[in-house]
Scaffold this motif. Structure first.
Motif, PDB file in Angstrom:
ATOM      1  N   ILE A 263       1.156  -1.470   0.220  1.00  0.00           N
ATOM      2  CA  ILE A 263      -0.076   0.004   0.400  1.00  0.00           C
ATOM      3  C   ILE A 263       0.706   1.244  -0.310  1.00  0.00           C
ATOM      4  O   ILE A 263       1.874   1.453   0.455  1.00  0.00           O
ATOM      5  CB  ILE A 263      -0.571  -0.205   1.413  1.00  0.00           C
ATOM      6  CG1 ILE A 263      -1.719  -1.185   1.118  1.00  0.00           C
ATOM      7  CG2 ILE A 263      -2.018   1.171   1.051  1.00  0.00           C
ATOM      8  CD1 ILE A 263      -2.501  -1.419   2.697  1.00  0.00           C
ATOM      9  N   ASP A 264       0.555   2.193  -0.867  1.00  0.00           N
ATOM     10  CA  ASP A 264       1.407   3.154  -0.989  1.00  0.00           C
ATOM     11  C   ASP A 264       1.879   4.272   0.620  1.00  0.00           C
ATOM     12  O   ASP A 264       0.793   4.451   1.591  1.00  0.00           O
ATOM     13  CB  ASP A 264       1.083   4.657  -1.818  1.00  0.00           C
ATOM     14  CG  ASP A 264       0.599   4.199  -3.354  1.00  0.00           C
ATOM     15  OD1 ASP A 264       1.320   3.520  -3.431  1.00  0.00           O
ATOM     16  OD2 ASP A 264      -0.022   4.933  -4.393  1.00  0.00           O
ATOM     17  N   VAL A 265       3.244   4.501   0.872  1.00  0.00           N
ATOM     18  CA  VAL A 265       3.689   5.297   1.802  1.00  0.00           C
ATOM     19  C   VAL A 265       4.433   5.902   1.697  1.00  0.00           C
ATOM     20  O   VAL A 265       5.019   5.834   0.351  1.00  0.00           O
ATOM     21  CB  VAL A 265       3.929   3.877   2.544  1.00  0.00           C
ATOM     22  CG1 VAL A 265       5.235   4.639   3.749  1.00  0.00           C
ATOM     23  CG2 VAL A 265       3.164   2.939   3.079  1.00  0.00           C
ATOM     24  N   HIS A 266       4.643   7.202   2.049  1.00  0.00           N
ATOM     25  CA  HIS A 266       4.775   8.815   1.230  1.00  0.00           C
ATOM     26  C   HIS A 266       6.259   8.360   1.603  1.00  0.00           C
ATOM     27  O   HIS A 266       6.599   7.792   2.966  1.00  0.00           O
ATOM     28  CB  HIS A 266       4.548   9.974   2.195  1.00  0.00           C
ATOM     29  CG  HIS A 266       4.785  11.320   1.977  1.00  0.00           C
ATOM     30  ND1 HIS A 266       6.010  12.193   1.949  1.00  0.00           N
ATOM     31  CD2 HIS A 266       4.384  11.695   1.190  1.00  0.00           C
ATOM     32  CE1 HIS A 266       6.253  13.131   1.351  1.00  0.00           C
ATOM     33  NE2 HIS A 266       5.478  12.879   0.977  1.00  0.00           N
ATOM     34  N   ILE A 271       0.971   6.152   5.774  1.00  0.00           N
ATOM     35  CA  ILE A 271       0.201   6.384   4.676  1.00  0.00           C
ATOM     36  C   ILE A 271      -0.411   6.680   4.007  1.00  0.00           C
ATOM     37  O   ILE A 271      -1.129   7.874   4.982  1.00  0.00           O
ATOM     38  CB  ILE A 271      -1.238   4.797   4.809  1.00  0.00           C
ATOM     39  CG1 ILE A 271      -0.269   3.655   6.329  1.00  0.00           C
ATOM     40  CG2 ILE A 271      -1.466   4.555   3.811  1.00  0.00           C
ATOM     41  CD1 ILE A 271      -1.081   3.089   7.006  1.00  0.00           C
ATOM     42  N   VAL A 272       0.037   6.848   2.578  1.00  0.00           N
ATOM     43  CA  VAL A 272      -0.957   7.937   1.747  1.00  0.00           C
ATOM     44  C   VAL A 272      -2.026   8.012   1.642  1.00  0.00           C
ATOM     45  O   VAL A 272      -2.515   7.475   1.504  1.00  0.00           O
ATOM     46  CB  VAL A 272       0.293   8.089   0.374  1.00  0.00           C
ATOM     47  CG1 VAL A 272      -0.911   9.174  -0.573  1.00  0.00           C
ATOM     48  CG2 VAL A 272       1.045   8.291   0.121  1.00  0.00           C
ATOM     49  N   SER A 280      -3.970   3.386  -0.855  1.00  0.00           N
ATOM     50  CA  SER A 280      -3.898   3.238  -2.508  1.00  0.00           C
ATOM     51  C   SER A 280      -4.361   1.305  -3.177  1.00  0.00           C
ATOM     52  O   SER A 280      -5.215   1.504  -3.831  1.00  0.00           O
ATOM     53  CB  SER A 280      -2.232   3.040  -3.088  1.00  0.00           C
ATOM     54  OG  SER A 280      -1.911   2.705  -2.214  1.00  0.00           O
ATOM     55  N   ASP A 281      -4.875   1.032  -2.139  1.00  0.00           N
ATOM     56  CA  ASP A 281      -6.516  -0.208  -1.833  1.00  0.00           C
ATOM     57  C   ASP A 281      -7.681   0.607  -1.534  1.00  0.00           C
ATOM     58  O   ASP A 281      -7.727   0.652   0.019  1.00  0.00           O
ATOM     59  CB  ASP A 281      -5.667  -0.747  -0.969  1.00  0.00           C
ATOM     60  CG  ASP A 281      -6.501  -2.690  -1.086  1.00  0.00           C
ATOM     61  OD1 ASP A 281      -7.586  -2.507  -1.412  1.00  0.00           O
ATOM     62  OD2 ASP A 281      -5.921  -3.681  -0.653  1.00  0.00           O
TER      63      ASP A 281
END
Ligand SMILES: Cc1cc2nc3c(=O)[nH]c(=O)nc-3n(C[C@H](O)[C@H](O)[C@H](O)COP(=O)(O)OP(=O)(O)OC[C@H]3O[C@@H](n4cnc5c(N)ncnc54)[C@H](O)[C@@H]3O)c2cc1C
Length: 412
Positions: A263-266, A271-272, A280-281
């Motif tokens: 999952i997108d992390v900055h 967590i973005v 992102s999920d």
């Protein structure tokens, strides 16, 4: 058994954002839901912002939120277990106790770790974080045992001169520990206060017997022959005898579950999320300190609660959005009111300010105004925050009359 249409919500973390989310969802959901909340702290959610009250006579139960939430049949609270892995394809999580839990929607509310600076000795016995009830218990036990062992009052250093650091210094003092605050920046509460306000707060603390060293960086923490902390060394080569060190140098989002699940992390951590707290999920939401909105994670409970409310609203099909961080701070430190709100550091181009300062009385008031010299952008109040209630709602509005009348003491 649940009806086939029951939505399974799994919340990872049993902290402040998680509790708010569950409370709102159970209050507002009209369709069947089932919530499983998993927390690793071994206790029900509590008010972390009141941690320092434990040194002012509060008991652990005073900080614990009303537990009636967990009497609802639609929620199960699992404490003292940690989620280790998310399987996004199967929509399950695996916990330390080897349990697997399924979800339709996963809510990540894992908060943050207390950061420590990377110096030799930062993990020695006598070095502490200041984030959880367990941290406070360990700190208390250490201070009691160590001062009995050494047969004298202890000396303590708090590394980090933000709000949390100043609270921690107060906590040390209530335990009879001689406290010094070390701040790398040139002033205390550097993200909220300007130089003058910072030095007035410093004087207030010093008057209370708390020493302050600004513009100072710790470079090493030394052990004695028993292995416990005995001294701290600074970048100018000086050193200080010390028995207990508390780190309050910021937070690191607990985003590893999301990162490991793809999952997108900055890049700076967190967590973005979008303004609906979606990651992102699409089946995963993130709220509270672990969530990175607009490239940042912020440790403020009001933001965590708003994210929880927005996430619930979106689940219920409402058109709600997170409004962004409001980093205003209103605290009482060493008995002194300190408030910082809006654009307190006047970062808006062409901003002007109106000031009133009485360093002897320890009072400082600053209003930051737009270039029209009337529209309020923010402000700082130290020592007398009585105007805060009326000023706060006026941010973005034109002040009526002479702006200086808001900061000058009343005549006569
Ligand atoms: C001493 C102190 C004073 C503060 N004072 C203020 C204040 O005056 N005003 C203010 O606005 N904010 C304050 N804050 C910040 C505020 O407490 C936080 O912003 C708020 O707690 C964030 O809520 P959260 O739910 O995101 O994180 P948390 O409350 O930290 O909850 C996260 C929980 O998730 C658990 N967890 C993490 N990973 C897992 C996992 N894998 N499995 C299971 N459980 C997990 C953690 O152990 C923790 O219990 C203060 C913080 C501290 C430490």
């Amino acid at each position: 058994m649940n009806s086939p249409t029951t939505t399974e919500i799994l919340i990872v973390g049993a902290g402040m954002a998680a509790r708010r989310f569950a409370e709102q969802l159970l209050t507002r959901a009209s369709e069947p839901v089932r919530i499983t909340m998993i927390g690793d702290e071994g206790r029900q959610p509590y008010d972390r912002t009141r941690l320092s009250d434990l040194f002012l006579g509060a008991a652990e139960e005073d900080l614990t939120f009303d537990s009636s939430l967990f009497e609802d049949d639609r929620i199960e609270l699992i404490v003292d277990d940690r989620v280790l892995r998310i399987d996004r394809r199967a929509q399950t999580v695996l916990t330390r106790s080897r349990q697997t839990h399924r979800y339709d929607t996963l809510v990540l509310a894992t908060g943050a770790y207390a950061a420590r600076i990377a110096v030799d000795g930062a993990a020695l016995p006598g070095c502490f974080a200041y984030r959880t009830l367990d941290d406070v218990e360990e700190l208390r036990e250490f201070v009691q045992a160590r001062s009995a062992e050494l047969g004298r009052d202890l000396r303590g250093v708090v590394i980090g001169g933000g709000v949390l650091g100043l609270e921690a210094a107060g906590a040390l003092q209530t335990m009879g520990v001689d406290a010094t605050v070390i701040q790398y920046a040139d002033r205390l509460m550097a993200t909220q206060l300007d130089g003058t306000a910072g030095s007035i707060v410093k004087r207030h603390l010093q008057a209370r017997g708390i020493a302050v060293r600004t513009g100072t960086r710790a470079t090493r923490i030394d052990p004695d022959e028993s292995g416990a902390v005995t001294a701290i060394e600074y970048q100018d080569g000086s050193f200080q005898r010390v028995d207990v060190v508390i780190f309050t140098v910021g937070m690191l989002a607990r985003d590893e579950l999301a990162r490991n699940a793809g999952i997108d992390v900055h890049p700076l951590g967190g967590i973005v999320i979008d303004d609906g707290c979606r990651t992102s999920d699409p089946a995963v939401l993130a709220i509270g300190e672990v969530a990175s909105y607009d490239g940042r994670c912020v440790g403020l409970v009001a933001a965590a609660y708003e994210m929880a409310d927005v996430a619930v609203g979106r689940l219920l099909g409402e058109d709600v959005a997170f409004s962004g961080y409001d980093e205003s701070a209103a605290v009482t430190l060493a008995g002194v009111e300190v408030v910082s709100f809006g654009d307190a550091l006047a970062s808006t181009p062409d901003a002007v300010d109106v000031l009133y300062a009485d360093p002897i009385a320890g009072v400082y008031k600053k209003l930051v105004l737009a270039e029209d010299a009337h529209t309020l952008l923010g402000g700082i109040l130290v020592g007398d925050a009585s105007a805060y209630g009326s000023l706060r709602p006026l941010v973005g509005a034109r002040l009526v009359g002479d702006p200086s009348s808001y900061v000058l003491p009343a005549r006569g």
